[in-house]
Design a protein around this motif. Structure first.
Motif, PDB file in Angstrom:
ATOM      1  N   LEU A  26       0.848  -1.190   0.000  1.00  0.00           N
ATOM      2  CA  LEU A  26       0.000   0.000   0.000  1.00  0.00           C
ATOM      3  C   LEU A  26       0.884   1.239   0.000  1.00  0.00           C
ATOM      4  N   CYS A  27       0.567   2.180  -0.852  1.00  0.00           N
ATOM      5  CA  CYS A  27       1.295   3.448  -0.892  1.00  0.00           C
ATOM      6  C   CYS A  27       0.683   4.385   0.145  1.00  0.00           C
ATOM      7  N   LEU A  28       1.503   4.841   1.088  1.00  0.00           N
ATOM      8  CA  LEU A  28       1.010   5.723   2.144  1.00  0.00           C
ATOM      9  C   LEU A  28       1.327   7.193   1.896  1.00  0.00           C
ATOM     10  N   ALA A  29       2.439   7.455   1.229  1.00  0.00           N
ATOM     11  CA  ALA A  29       2.834   8.856   1.040  1.00  0.00           C
ATOM     12  C   ALA A  29       3.682   9.001  -0.215  1.00  0.00           C
ATOM     13  N   VAL A  30       3.547  10.169  -0.849  1.00  0.00           N
ATOM     14  CA  VAL A  30       4.304  10.493  -2.058  1.00  0.00           C
ATOM     15  C   VAL A  30       4.755  11.943  -1.956  1.00  0.00           C
TER      16      VAL A  30
END
Length: 153
Positions: A26-30
């Protein structure tokens, strides 16, 4: 506001977590940055911690994963150490793809590239602690002779 073409020249820092129950990442931050360096990596982690503190209501809350997997860019390692300390570095690992990519790049800087690549593979696939230490010591000699000591650390 940046347009799509302006962001193509930027680097993207991302935070992904693996959720075993979902069996997926899961991508949490960019965060898009002009330069991937220690300053921007540290800023990314500081902002992430500030967000977690705000959401949790705990003033000193810090992100504390079991470990990190990062690419070979030194800014990743230094940024994590700056924000989370030396203990976090002992839980930080290079991803296999980026390690192999770095091995190919650095093998061009040594007298015997095939031996260097073989030792790196021995390091990566060591079955025992002794195998790992043997490969590491031999690699350290090669790296010291070729001014690559910082790469191995």
């Amino acid at each position: 506001m940046l347009s799509w073409t302006q962001t193509l020249s930027m680097k993207t820092i991302t935070l992904w977590v693996y959720r075993p129950t979902m069996q997926r990442l899961l991508c949490l931050a960019v965060m898009d940055v002009e330069v991937e360096n220690t300053l921007n990596i540290a800023m990314f982690w500081k902002y992430w911690n500030e967000l977690l503190q705000e959401v949790s209501g705990q003033e000193h809350y810090m992100f504390n994963p079991r470990g990190w997997i990062v690419d070979e860019h030194s800014g990743n390692w230094k940024g994590i150490e700056e924000v989370f300390g030396k203990a976090a570095i002992r839980r930080t690992f290079s991803c296999e793809f980026h390690f192999k990519q770095s091995v190919l790049k650095h093998s061009k800087q040594v007298g015997n590239p095939e031996e260097f690549k073989k030792l790196c593979n021995n390091l990566l696939y060591a079955y025992t602690k002794t195998d790992y230490q043997d490969a590491y010591c031999q690699l350290q000699e090669i790296c010291d002779k070729n001014k690559l000591g910082a790469w191995l650390k």
